[in-house]
Enzyme design. Structure first.
Site, short mmCIF file in Angstrom:
data_model
loop_
_atom_site.label_atom_id
_atom_site.label_comp_id
_atom_site.label_asym_id
_atom_site.label_seq_id
_atom_site.Cartn_x
_atom_site.Cartn_y
_atom_site.Cartn_z
N ARG A 24 0.85 -1.20 0.00
CA ARG A 24 0.00 0.00 0.00
C ARG A 24 0.88 1.24 0.00
O ARG A 24 1.04 1.91 -1.02
CB ARG A 24 -0.95 -0.03 1.21
CG ARG A 24 -2.16 0.91 1.06
CD ARG A 24 -1.87 2.35 1.42
NE ARG A 24 -1.46 2.51 2.80
CZ ARG A 24 -1.02 3.68 3.30
NH1 ARG A 24 -0.90 4.74 2.51
NH2 ARG A 24 -0.64 3.77 4.56
N GLU B 293 -3.53 10.75 10.46
CA GLU B 293 -2.59 11.29 9.47
C GLU B 293 -1.96 12.59 9.96
O GLU B 293 -2.62 13.46 10.51
CB GLU B 293 -3.31 11.52 8.14
CG GLU B 293 -2.37 11.94 7.02
CD GLU B 293 -3.10 12.30 5.75
OE1 GLU B 293 -2.44 12.46 4.71
OE2 GLU B 293 -4.35 12.42 5.78
#
Length: 516
Positions: A14, A144
């Site tokens: 990923r 994030e």
């Protein structure tokens, strides 16, 4: 006392696929996923981003089908987004079991990228999490840009975690998204997060922009984090993520961490990912680089021979690799002896000295001589017998496209020095013309060239030594001579000089016999 139990989550399929120019095919993704889980024994893998493409979904279906049959589907995870049903349905349609939900771990990202307040953002998170749980998915949450969020707006991070910990989330994954943290900052901030939220399971997700990703993983473990993220060969956006090989060995050897990884499979998997990604591993990359278990200096080979003085716990045998000892201008007797042992070749002390002298000479013009080159050198040296009546002192070759090559030489013939030039179709042909200019006036007939063969060692590279084997017709006999050089033309020149010296040696012997 044994160190902490640490789990590794590999994100090669990923995050690693965000490396510039890398896109794995479906078959490649499946092969890597199987190798990571079944062979290397990584604890968890993240294999895709939801909704990217139909090809990505088909690859995920194959991975999930295999993982379900192998009893490890819970170890396969997919990145998803705060889009209520879209990511969840996409993952479920591919047979997935775990959603890694991408949330905003910094107030700046939330405000400027999403244009939302924390309250609005949390509402979207909760809605997606609830739907994922209804569809039977486990949920982890990425925060994030957490590293910048923690540094710039801790109140935002803490308020966000207060709400998130009340949701059915298994892992809270804290990324250093831009790779800005130092080990001290990682240790202090993660220790603070664990103290404030003791019931939460934290992962640390580093990036390598400052070259600190491995050190930061160690700092995270020191702070009590039990799962760190990494990629094979340090793949990832910009400078990449943390190298799985480096993280595994640093935690195991320096922190006595207990890992599930089968380190004997690290190198094999590294080569697989290198081939599939097209991203070459540096020769000096720790653990997985081609040269990291090669000793170059002769003193190091000597020390290893006398007691392994230059070997450490980082033994190549741990990775199904072996020590090698480079041959070149820095080689010593011990380096040569180690390579001879590996090849099963025994030479006299005199012949070893001759071979070593030739290796050092070649090393001045060639950075490295491989073990595959060594048999060529030995055969070349042992074939060098008789007096050197003819010696090449200097040779300059000028070549171009669609023009004759020009050679200028200076040679010693017996005790006299001669100069000559020649032109021909290529450097070797021009050399022959120049030599004829010197030898034919001396009543030395130049033998006819019958066969010219060039060979490099099996598996050799463009920089490998070249063996030139030439068969000559000299009167009633055929003579085969050999030359070895890093330069193809000079390998032929050396074979020619050997032939001429043999011819001169025979002629002198015949003359002496007639006089007697």
């Amino acid at each position: 006392m044994a160190g902490p139990r640490v789990k590794l989550m590999d994100v090669t399929l990923r995050d690693g696929e965000q490396t510039q120019g890398v896109s794995f095919s479906q078959a490649e993704k499946v092969s890597i996923a199987k190798a990571l889980l079944d062979s290397l024994k990584v604890d968890r893998i993240e294999v895709a981003s939801a909704g990217v493409s139909e090809g990505e979904r088909e690859a995920l279906v194959c991975i999930n089908d295999w993982a379900a049959a192998a009893g490890c589907l819970e170890r396969v995870e997919v990145l998803g987004f705060i889009d209520h049903r879209r990511s969840v349905d996409w993952i479920r349609s591919a047979g997935g079991a775990t959603l890694n939900l991408l949330t905003k771990g910094s107030e700046k990202h939330c405000r400027e990228q999403l244009g939302k307040t924390l309250k609005q953002h949390l509402a979207g998170i909760e809605r997606t999490v609830d739907y994922a749980r209804e569809r039977g998915l486990r949920v982890n949450a990425y925060l994030e840009d957490w590293s910048n969020g923690y540094a710039d707006s801790r109140d935002y991070v803490f308020a966000m975690m207060e709400r998130l910990q009340s949701m059915p989330i298994d892992h809270y994954m804290l990324p250093d998204t831009l790779g800005v943290m130092s080990p001290d900052e990682v240790r202090d901030s993660l220790a603070d997060m664990r103290a404030r939220f003791p019931d939460c399971r934290f992962d640390f997700h580093p990036h390598n922009d400052y070259g600190l990703a491995t050190a930061n993983c160690m700092a995270a473990v020191a702070a009590g984090v039990s799962t760190v993220h990494c990629t094979v060969n340090c793949l990832g956006e910009r400078a990449g993520n943390a190298s799985l090989a480096e993280v595994c060995l640093a935690l195991r050897d320096k922190m006595d961490a207990q890992l599930s990884i089968d380190e004997t499979k690290i190198y094999t998997l590294s080569r697989m990912v290198e081939n599939f990604s097209g991203k070459r591993v540096a020769d000096n990359a720790p653990i997985i680089g081609a040269d990291v278990f090669t000793q170059t200096a002769g003193i190091h080979a000597d020390g290893d021979s006398k007691g392994g003085l230059y070997q450490t716990a980082l033994s190549p045998r741990r990775f199904n690799r072996s020590h090698s000892y480079a041959l070149g201008k820095m080689s010593g007797k011990a380096s040569l002896e180690k390579n001879l042992e590996a090849l099963g070749i025994s030479l006299s002390a005199e012949d070893r000295a001759k071979v070593l002298k030739r290796i050092v000479k070649l090393g001045d013009s060639k950075a490295a001589i491989t073990p595959e080159d060594l048999p060529f050198i030995i055969a070349d040296v042992l074939e060098s017998k008789g007096d050197r009546h003819l010696e090449l002192l200097n040779c300059s070759i000028t070549s171009g496209l669609d023009v004759d090559s020009i050679v200028s030489i200076r040679v010693r013939l017996y005790d006299a020095i001669h100069k000559s030039t020649g032109a021909g179709n290529g450097g070797f042909d021009a050399f022959i013309a120049a030599m004829r200019n010197i030898l034919e006036p001396k009543d030395l007939d130049f033998p006819e060239l019958l066969d010219y063969q060039i060979r490099i060692p099996k598996g050799g590279t463009a920089s490998a030594l070249v063996e030139c084997s030439i068969t000559w017709r000299d009167g009633a006999r055929n003579v085969r001579t050999r030359g070895v050089n890093a330069n193809q033309v000079f390998a032929g020149i050396e074979a020619t000089l050997r032939m001429l010296n043999l011819k001169l040696h025979r002629r002198d012997g015949d003359s002496a016999a007639r006089c007697a």
